[in-house]
Design a protein around this motif. Structure first.
Motif, PDB file in Angstrom:
ATOM      1  N   GLY A  89       0.804  -1.209   0.000  1.00 59.39           N
ATOM      2  CA  GLY A  89       0.000   0.000   0.000  1.00 59.39           C
ATOM      3  C   GLY A  89       0.836   1.257   0.000  1.00 59.39           C
ATOM      4  O   GLY A  89       2.054   1.221  -0.178  1.00 59.39           O
ATOM      5  N   PHE A  90       0.172   2.384   0.210  1.00 59.47           N
ATOM      6  CA  PHE A  90       0.839   3.679   0.229  1.00 59.47           C
ATOM      7  C   PHE A  90      -0.064   4.642   0.986  1.00 59.47           C
ATOM      8  O   PHE A  90      -1.238   4.368   1.198  1.00 59.47           O
ATOM      9  CB  PHE A  90       1.104   4.186  -1.193  1.00 59.47           C
ATOM     10  N   ASP A  91       0.487   5.774   1.371  1.00 56.54           N
ATOM     11  CA  ASP A  91      -0.307   6.773   2.075  1.00 56.54           C
ATOM     12  C   ASP A  91      -0.950   7.692   1.039  1.00 56.54           C
ATOM     13  O   ASP A  91      -0.326   8.629   0.550  1.00 56.54           O
ATOM     14  CB  ASP A  91       0.559   7.570   3.047  1.00 56.54           C
ATOM     15  N   PHE A  92      -2.171   7.400   0.686  1.00 61.11           N
ATOM     16  CA  PHE A  92      -2.881   8.140  -0.354  1.00 61.11           C
ATOM     17  C   PHE A  92      -3.169   9.579   0.038  1.00 61.11           C
ATOM     18  O   PHE A  92      -3.476  10.401  -0.814  1.00 61.11           O
ATOM     19  CB  PHE A  92      -4.171   7.418  -0.762  1.00 61.11           C
ATOM     20  N   ALA A  96       1.314  13.916  -3.896  1.00 57.19           N
ATOM     21  CA  ALA A  96       1.505  15.305  -4.309  1.00 57.19           C
ATOM     22  C   ALA A  96       0.409  15.748  -5.279  1.00 57.19           C
ATOM     23  O   ALA A  96      -0.051  14.971  -6.116  1.00 57.19           O
ATOM     24  CB  ALA A  96       2.874  15.461  -4.959  1.00 57.19           C
ATOM     25  N   ASP A  97       0.006  16.991  -5.165  1.00 59.91           N
ATOM     26  CA  ASP A  97      -0.987  17.585  -6.055  1.00 59.91           C
ATOM     27  C   ASP A  97      -0.327  17.888  -7.396  1.00 59.91           C
ATOM     28  O   ASP A  97       0.567  18.737  -7.468  1.00 59.91           O
ATOM     29  CB  ASP A  97      -1.540  18.864  -5.433  1.00 59.91           C
ATOM     30  N   PRO A 101       2.309  24.257  -8.727  1.00 62.04           N
ATOM     31  CA  PRO A 101       3.358  24.763  -9.631  1.00 62.04           C
ATOM     32  C   PRO A 101       4.616  23.894  -9.673  1.00 62.04           C
ATOM     33  O   PRO A 101       5.189  23.694 -10.751  1.00 62.04           O
ATOM     34  CB  PRO A 101       3.664  26.155  -9.075  1.00 62.04           C
ATOM     35  N   GLU A 102       5.024  23.339  -8.524  1.00 56.15           N
ATOM     36  CA  GLU A 102       6.252  22.539  -8.500  1.00 56.15           C
ATOM     37  C   GLU A 102       6.080  21.171  -9.166  1.00 56.15           C
ATOM     38  O   GLU A 102       7.062  20.493  -9.476  1.00 56.15           O
ATOM     39  CB  GLU A 102       6.773  22.367  -7.067  1.00 56.15           C
ATOM     40  N   ILE A 107       6.133  14.432 -15.440  1.00 62.88           N
ATOM     41  CA  ILE A 107       5.489  13.521 -16.390  1.00 62.88           C
ATOM     42  C   ILE A 107       4.561  12.542 -15.670  1.00 62.88           C
ATOM     43  O   ILE A 107       3.562  12.118 -16.221  1.00 62.88           O
ATOM     44  CB  ILE A 107       6.553  12.760 -17.204  1.00 62.88           C
ATOM     45  N   THR A 108       4.867  12.185 -14.446  1.00 61.30           N
ATOM     46  CA  THR A 108       4.077  11.210 -13.703  1.00 61.30           C
ATOM     47  C   THR A 108       3.327  11.880 -12.557  1.00 61.30           C
ATOM     48  O   THR A 108       3.516  13.060 -12.284  1.00 61.30           O
ATOM     49  CB  THR A 108       4.985  10.107 -13.122  1.00 61.30           C
ATOM     50  N   GLY A 109       2.481  11.098 -11.895  1.00 59.21           N
ATOM     51  CA  GLY A 109       1.828  11.591 -10.697  1.00 59.21           C
ATOM     52  C   GLY A 109       0.422  12.136 -10.895  1.00 59.21           C
ATOM     53  O   GLY A 109      -0.095  12.843 -10.036  1.00 59.21           O
ATOM     54  N   ARG A 110      -0.222  11.788 -12.004  1.00 58.05           N
ATOM     55  CA  ARG A 110      -1.560  12.313 -12.270  1.00 58.05           C
ATOM     56  C   ARG A 110      -2.676  11.278 -12.145  1.00 58.05           C
ATOM     57  O   ARG A 110      -3.843  11.610 -12.200  1.00 58.05           O
ATOM     58  CB  ARG A 110      -1.606  12.938 -13.659  1.00 58.05           C
ATOM     59  N   GLY A 111      -2.319  10.026 -11.962  1.00 57.17           N
ATOM     60  CA  GLY A 111      -3.313   8.954 -11.946  1.00 57.17           C
ATOM     61  C   GLY A 111      -4.373   9.100 -10.874  1.00 57.17           C
ATOM     62  O   GLY A 111      -5.564   9.020 -11.153  1.00 57.17           O
TER      63      GLY A 111
END
Length: 137
Positions: A89-92, A96-97, A101-102, A107-111
């Protein structure tokens, strides 16, 4: 597969990206069978696809000996997908949002962001190794 007489289906997928083809076909068949609009079908494809892809890549570390379990159930007015991996698992709550801006050019992190914005309900359980995604139909 879901039909007019059967309202629940379960599949076990090896943790390989080619399993996504089976997921896409299943979601398309379900969407048509339950009479979901094109918009809902597209949202199901993206959101559930992201959940399964995350389960394969992050939960199961693309280890084909581990399975991803995908279940779908049609209830009155909604269709519910559950994706479960064999990971820890992971801490949902600490994801990161991607609109910050950062993070905007990453490229990743939008799912997870996509899942939350395309589905009517997204809930995590089992420490983040299980996600329930619901769509109103």
């Amino acid at each position: 597969m879901i039909s007019t007489s059967n309202t629940k289906a379960d599949i076990e997928l090896p943790s390989r990206l080619d399993s996504m083809l089976r997921v896409e076909a299943m979601i398309d068949d379900i969407g048509v069978t339950i009479g979901a609009s094109e918009e809902v079908r597209a949202n199901m494809q993206v959101a559930v696809g992201e959940a399964v892809k995350n389960a394969i890549e992050f939960g199961n570390q693309s280890d084909a000996s581990k399975s991803v379990l995908l279940s779908v159930e049609k209830k009155e007015g909604e269709v519910i997908f559950v994706v479960k991996d064999a990971g820890t698992g992971f801490d949902f709550n600490k994801v990161a949002d991607p609109t910050s801006p950062e993070n905007i050019e990453k490229i990743t992190g939008r799912g997870i962001f996509l899942m939350r914005n395309l589905a009517d309900k997204v809930e995590y359980a089992d420490g983040g190794s299980k996600v329930t995604i619901a769509f109103k139909i």
